[in-house]
Enzyme design. Structure first.
Site, mmCIF file in Angstrom:
data_model
loop_
_atom_site.group_PDB
_atom_site.id
_atom_site.type_symbol
_atom_site.label_atom_id
_atom_site.label_comp_id
_atom_site.label_asym_id
_atom_site.label_seq_id
_atom_site.Cartn_x
_atom_site.Cartn_y
_atom_site.Cartn_z
ATOM 1 N N ASP A 29 0.842 -1.196 0.000
ATOM 2 C CA ASP A 29 0.000 0.000 0.000
ATOM 3 C C ASP A 29 0.881 1.251 0.000
ATOM 4 O O ASP A 29 1.964 1.238 -0.580
ATOM 5 C CB ASP A 29 -0.956 -0.022 1.195
ATOM 6 C CG ASP A 29 -2.331 0.526 0.843
ATOM 7 O OD1 ASP A 29 -2.444 1.763 0.755
ATOM 8 O OD2 ASP A 29 -3.271 -0.252 0.642
ATOM 9 N N HIS A 64 -3.647 5.950 3.210
ATOM 10 C CA HIS A 64 -4.409 4.742 2.889
ATOM 11 C C HIS A 64 -3.799 3.508 3.551
ATOM 12 O O HIS A 64 -4.503 2.696 4.163
ATOM 13 C CB HIS A 64 -4.462 4.576 1.367
ATOM 14 C CG HIS A 64 -5.415 3.552 0.872
ATOM 15 N ND1 HIS A 64 -5.054 2.238 0.662
ATOM 16 C CD2 HIS A 64 -6.729 3.631 0.532
ATOM 17 C CE1 HIS A 64 -6.108 1.553 0.209
ATOM 18 N NE2 HIS A 64 -7.137 2.378 0.120
ATOM 19 N N SER A 244 -11.191 -1.626 -0.250
ATOM 20 C CA SER A 244 -9.863 -1.563 0.368
ATOM 21 C C SER A 244 -9.951 -1.778 1.867
ATOM 22 O O SER A 244 -9.004 -2.275 2.493
ATOM 23 C CB SER A 244 -9.220 -0.197 0.115
ATOM 24 O OG SER A 244 -8.801 -0.056 -1.213
#
Length: 305
Positions: A29, A64, A244
């Site tokens: 990520d 994220h 996600s």
């Protein structure tokens, strides 16, 4: 996360003292902020590799990745347990493959996956979480590369969990590598108490089938308005939505299962998830086998070979 843990039945694991200890989870990520939820009682970030800017110490210039890592293994330290992740004693291997804008390349992902496979024994990596994907539609060189890389990891024993993508509700909208028939692909579910009325909040969740008519995703997990770790000191927790967020719920849950049954192969883990999933009144192209639920995975079915 407190609601996520309730819905997926993680208390059944905690009552057996299963918190993911000894299970390494690789996260591809945007990196990780060294949040107190990963650092109290010693850091559980056991490895960090930056394939974008080649920095040595953990950081996250997007946020994220930190959110994903918190869902998997945050301790909930700053929230007194309210926003604890699924497997709060698992350790994290962080591969930064996205830049500050959340963009990345298939080549970078492939290099990170190759590194993960090469170092799986060194860091006791059992699970690979991929909450990114190439846009659904016609097969491209990039989508093929991502699928091949994910299957390379799967074929070498890692349990690979990928997001279904946020291009729904059109059919055939699952992103690569989630279109792989081998790995575990996760869609996002919001409300499970009224299954006859799917929440419009999760219409974004990618739907199957794939171009080769494989049923995808296999399973659903909570993915709407999930509160997890933030990447700035001023924002210790943030809310995000998407598949996600659903895939790390499953990755963390698998860590609990492997904590009890460490000898399970990735194929056996997948079989157990599908057998124990709770069917909802959604089309199979959206829900696969149903909603992820941990208690049935710990009642002996996963342990029988």
């Amino acid at each position: 996360m407190n609601i996520v843990r309730q819905r997926t039945g993680t208390d059944s694991a905690y009552k057996q003292n299963l918190y993911g200890s000894g299970i390494g989870i690789a996260v591809l990520d945007s990196g990780i902020y060294p949040h107190p939820d990963f650092m109290n009682h010693g850091s559980r970030i056991t490895a960090f590799r930056d394939f974008v800017n080649h920095r040595q110490t953990p950081y996250d210039d997007n946020g994220h990745g930190t959110h994903i890592a918190g869902i998997i293994a945050g301790s909930g330290y700053l929230s007194e347990g309210k926003y604890m992740g699924m497997a709060p004693r698992a350790h994290l291997i962080i591969l930064k493959i996205l830049d500050s804008k959340g963009n990345g390349t298939a080549e970078t992902v492939c290099r990170a996956i190759e590194w993960t496979v090469r170092n799986r024994s060194r860091f006791h990596i059992h699970i690979l979480n991929i909450s990114i994907g190439a846009k659904a539609g016609e097969e491209t060189t990039e989508s093929r590369m991502l699928m091949d890389a994910a299957e390379y990891a799967w074929d070498r024993g890692l349990t690979v969990v990928a997001a279904a993508g946020n291009n729904g509700p059109a059919s055939g909208s699952v992103t690569s590598p989630g279109t792989s028939k081998k790995i575990i692909t996760v869609g996002a579910a919001h409300e499970i108490t009224v299954p006859e009325h799917p929440s419009s909040s999760c219409l974004f969740s990618g739907r199957g089938p794939t171009r080769t008519c494989i049923c995808k995703p296999e399973i659903l997990a909570p993915g709407f308005r999930i509160c997890s770790c933030g990447h700035l000191p001023a924002h210790p927790y943030v809310i995000r939505s998407g598949t996600s967020m659903a895939s790390p719920v499953v990755s963390g849950g698998i860590a609990l299962i492997l904590n009890k049954y460490p000898d399970l192969t990735n194929k056996e883990v997948k079989r157990c998830l599908l057998k124990s999933a709770r069917p909802l009144n959604y089309p199979k192209s959206y829900q696969g086998w149903g909603f992820f639920h941990i208690p049935e995975c710990l009642d002996g079915r996963c342990g029988s070979h």
